[in-house]
Design a protein around this motif. Structure first.
Motif, PDB file in Angstrom:
ATOM      1  N   ASP A 148     -17.300  42.751 -37.687  1.00  0.00           N
ATOM      2  CA  ASP A 148     -16.372  41.663 -37.388  1.00  0.00           C
ATOM      3  C   ASP A 148     -16.855  40.898 -36.158  1.00  0.00           C
ATOM      4  O   ASP A 148     -16.417  41.155 -35.039  1.00  0.00           O
ATOM      5  CB  ASP A 148     -14.958  42.205 -37.155  1.00  0.00           C
ATOM      6  N   THR A 150     -16.131  38.141 -35.062  1.00  0.00           N
ATOM      7  CA  THR A 150     -15.159  37.265 -34.391  1.00  0.00           C
ATOM      8  C   THR A 150     -14.729  37.823 -33.038  1.00  0.00           C
ATOM      9  O   THR A 150     -14.220  37.071 -32.195  1.00  0.00           O
ATOM     10  CB  THR A 150     -13.915  37.031 -35.267  1.00  0.00           C
ATOM     11  N   ASN A 153     -16.286  35.883 -30.399  1.00  0.00           N
ATOM     12  CA  ASN A 153     -15.600  34.633 -30.038  1.00  0.00           C
ATOM     13  C   ASN A 153     -14.714  34.850 -28.823  1.00  0.00           C
ATOM     14  O   ASN A 153     -14.716  34.064 -27.875  1.00  0.00           O
ATOM     15  CB  ASN A 153     -14.726  34.137 -31.195  1.00  0.00           C
ATOM     16  N   TRP A 247     -18.571  28.820 -33.674  1.00  0.00           N
ATOM     17  CA  TRP A 247     -17.727  30.023 -33.702  1.00  0.00           C
ATOM     18  C   TRP A 247     -17.842  30.777 -35.027  1.00  0.00           C
ATOM     19  O   TRP A 247     -18.000  30.181 -36.104  1.00  0.00           O
ATOM     20  CB  TRP A 247     -16.263  29.658 -33.469  1.00  0.00           C
ATOM     21  N   ARG A 249     -16.180  32.737 -38.075  1.00  0.00           N
ATOM     22  CA  ARG A 249     -14.892  32.554 -38.766  1.00  0.00           C
ATOM     23  C   ARG A 249     -14.730  33.590 -39.869  1.00  0.00           C
ATOM     24  O   ARG A 249     -15.646  34.175 -40.328  1.00  0.00           O
ATOM     25  CB  ARG A 249     -14.801  31.138 -39.362  1.00  0.00           C
TER      26      ARG A 249
END
Length: 249
Positions: A148, A150, A153, A247, A249
């Motif tokens: 993951d 993210t 981010n 980024w 997603r």
């Protein structure tokens, strides 16, 4: 080039075994174009040898500097440590038992490879509250970021900087780190590339091949920023301006 992540101090951790090995590593680094290297021994308060900052590490650092001078190897060695992220890291940084790279506001912090995203984020947040700016070591190697990405981010939004290993970009840690390391550079998440060298035989300090890889695949600005400008700003304790990445997603 400037290498901010290297296990070159002799006899401290799983890196260089002795002074002879350290000198061989230093000579190899210089030949590949490295001028400055941060000595970053593992620092883990969960282990029997915590390697907290103090007289022993200072003495090892000075011994290596003296040996480099006598051997006429033109490599500047600066202090640092690779800090294993545990809940007591913010307190130990605040009292000087752990230090940032070259004594700067930029501590190099690593985490366990799996099931640690939430705890890592909490630790990074507490370090940021000290006015420091964590440099996360090799985030491409963590299983939880591969599964993951993210979470990266969030770390970047918080103000952390990400350091990618040259071995990941060269495919030497397997397909997961290879794929994510390339994405981190391509998406503008990576701010430094370092050797994370452990010996003159495997995981070496030779940086020429990754400089060439960055040049050929990401353009001339990539090696300049990732191997020179950003590492220099870290060691000089200067501000690093970040740009918005592409980024996850």
């Amino acid at each position: 080039m400037i290498d901010i992540h290297a296990h070159i101090l002799p006899g401290i951790d799983d890196g260089s075994r002795n002074l002879e090995s350290s000198l061989e590593m230093a000579a190899m680094a210089v030949e590949s174009g490295v001028k400055v290297m941060a000595a970053t021994p593992h620092c883990c308060t969960l282990s029997t040898r915590a390697n907290l900052w103090g007289p022993e590490l200072e003495e090892r650092l000075q011994t290596l500097r003296t040996a480099l001078k006598e051997a006429k190897i033109p490599l500047r060695i600066v202090p640092g440590m690779e800090i294993f992220g545990t809940e007591d890291v913010p307190e130990l940084l605040s009292c000087g038992k752990m230090i940032g790279l070259n004594g700067s506001r930029y501590p190099l912090i690593e985490f366990p490879f799996s099931d640690y995203a939430g705890r890592a984020t909490d630790i990074l947040e507490e370090v940021l509250k000290l006015g420091m700016r964590p440099v996360v070591a090799h985030p491409e190697r963590y299983y939880f970021t591969q599964e993951d990405p993210t979470v990266l981010n969030l770390w970047v939004e918080m103000g952390c900087l990400l350091q990618v290993n040259k071995g990941s970009l060269l495919g030497r840690f397997g397909p997961g780190p290879h794929r994510l390391s390339w994405e981190l550079v391509a998406r503008r998440f990576a701010y430094m590339v370092a050797s994370d060298t452990h010996s003159p035989r495997m995981r070496t300090p030779w940086m020429g091949e990754v400089a060439q890889l960055l040049q050929e695949n990401f353009g001339p600005a990539a090696p300049r920023k990732l191997l020179q400008e950003h590492p220099m700003r870290v060691l000089n304790d200067e501000e690093i301006r970040t740009t918005e990445p592409d980024w996850f997603r």
